[in-house]
Design an enzyme around this catalytic site. Structure first.
Site, PDB file in Angstrom:
ATOM      1  N   LYS A 158       0.829  -1.201   0.000  1.00  0.00           N
ATOM      2  CA  LYS A 158       0.000   0.000   0.000  1.00  0.00           C
ATOM      3  C   LYS A 158       0.867   1.257   0.000  1.00  0.00           C
ATOM      4  CE  LYS A 158      -1.893   1.897   3.590  1.00  0.00           C
ATOM      5  NZ  LYS A 158      -2.690   2.201   4.788  1.00  0.00           N
ATOM      6  N   ASP A 176      -6.730   1.114   1.183  1.00  0.00           N
ATOM      7  CA  ASP A 176      -6.774   1.203   2.636  1.00  0.00           C
ATOM      8  C   ASP A 176      -8.160   0.796   3.126  1.00  0.00           C
ATOM      9  OD1 ASP A 176      -8.403   3.322   1.966  1.00  0.00           O
ATOM     10  OD2 ASP A 176      -7.390   4.784   3.249  1.00  0.00           O
TER      11      ASP A 176
END
Length: 248
Positions: A158, A176
């Site tokens: 991420k 997320d």
């Protein structure tokens, strides 16, 4: 004997309390990540047309002065809010905006600056370690491949995707909790795991929206499609969203 029974009783209460907490968390996750059916191309295009009209150039909210401080900020943001990270890093980045300056500040100095952030001790260690690697292996320059970024301590997929997207303008999708919730609730990108949602975004969102897709989704999930009380009444995609438990 009585003491032993009391200890067992207290332990049982703790076990039950933990079990109740785990069950409540599980129910919350089930509610907030209910998986809708994958939306069709035309509906997704209309959704992102509206997102684009409302905010043509969405920006990430983490403050940074260069790509190195962006890497550090994103790594620090795990299990923390962007606002909290910004508050801690404003002073830090004024004196340590390169890997070498961060190393010169040292572990104690970094720890002191970020002590208001969750998991700050481990994060401070990771910042020092990744800074050392950047100096030793990359001449102090942040690499721009996902694999190289992910090799740095505290940098996962991420984080790497955020950096590739925000700094190098790559259509990388950083999933997320906000994107995961939004993707599943709306059917924009449903999936049981973060990796599946990431692939669903890449596969289903039209190419001309890919660059800003994750920012539009993060911001919409953060400020409108909230976990507990989504603002469905003022949502610009309300009529296109199949979420059953809409609020007024």
């Amino acid at each position: 004997m009585r003491h032993a029974m009391q200890v067992r009783s207290n332990g049982a209460r703790r076990t039950f309390k933990s079990a109740d907490h785990a069950l409540a968390r599980a129910r919350e996750r089930t509610h907030t990540t209910t998986m809708a059916k994958q939306l069709d191309y035309h509906t997704i295009r209309e959704i992102f047309t509206r997102f684009q009209a409302a905010d043509p150039e969405p920006k990430g909210e983490l403050e940074h002065v260069n790509v190195y401080t962006l890497v550090v900020a994103v790594a620090l943001s795990a299990q923390a809010t962007d606002a909290g990270v910004n508050k801690a890093t404003r002073a830090l980045f004024k004196i340590a905006d390169t890997p070498q300056k961060m190393l010169d500040l040292g572990l104690e100095g970094v720890t002191e600056h970020i002590k208001t952030i969750g998991l700050f001790r481990q994060k401070a260690k990771n910042v020092i370690k990744l800074s050392q690697i950047l100096v030793d292996q990359y001449g102090g320059v942040v690499p721009n491949s996902r694999a190289a970024l992910q090799s740095l301590p505290g940098v996962g997929r991420k984080t790497a995707n955020v950096v590739l997207n925000m700094w190098w303008q790559q259509p990388a999708q950083a999933v997320d909790t906000h994107i995961f919730r939004l993707g599943n609730r709306t059917g924009i990108a449903p999936g049981k795991t973060v990796d599946i949602v990431e692939r669903a975004i890449e596969d289903n969102i039209p190419a001309d929206f890919q660059l800003h897709a994750h920012h539009w989704m993060i911001l919409h999930g953060r400020y409108h499609c909230k976990a507990r009380k989504p603002l469905c009444g003022t949502c610009i995609i309300n009529d296109l969203c199949p979420f059953e438990d809409k609020t007024e």
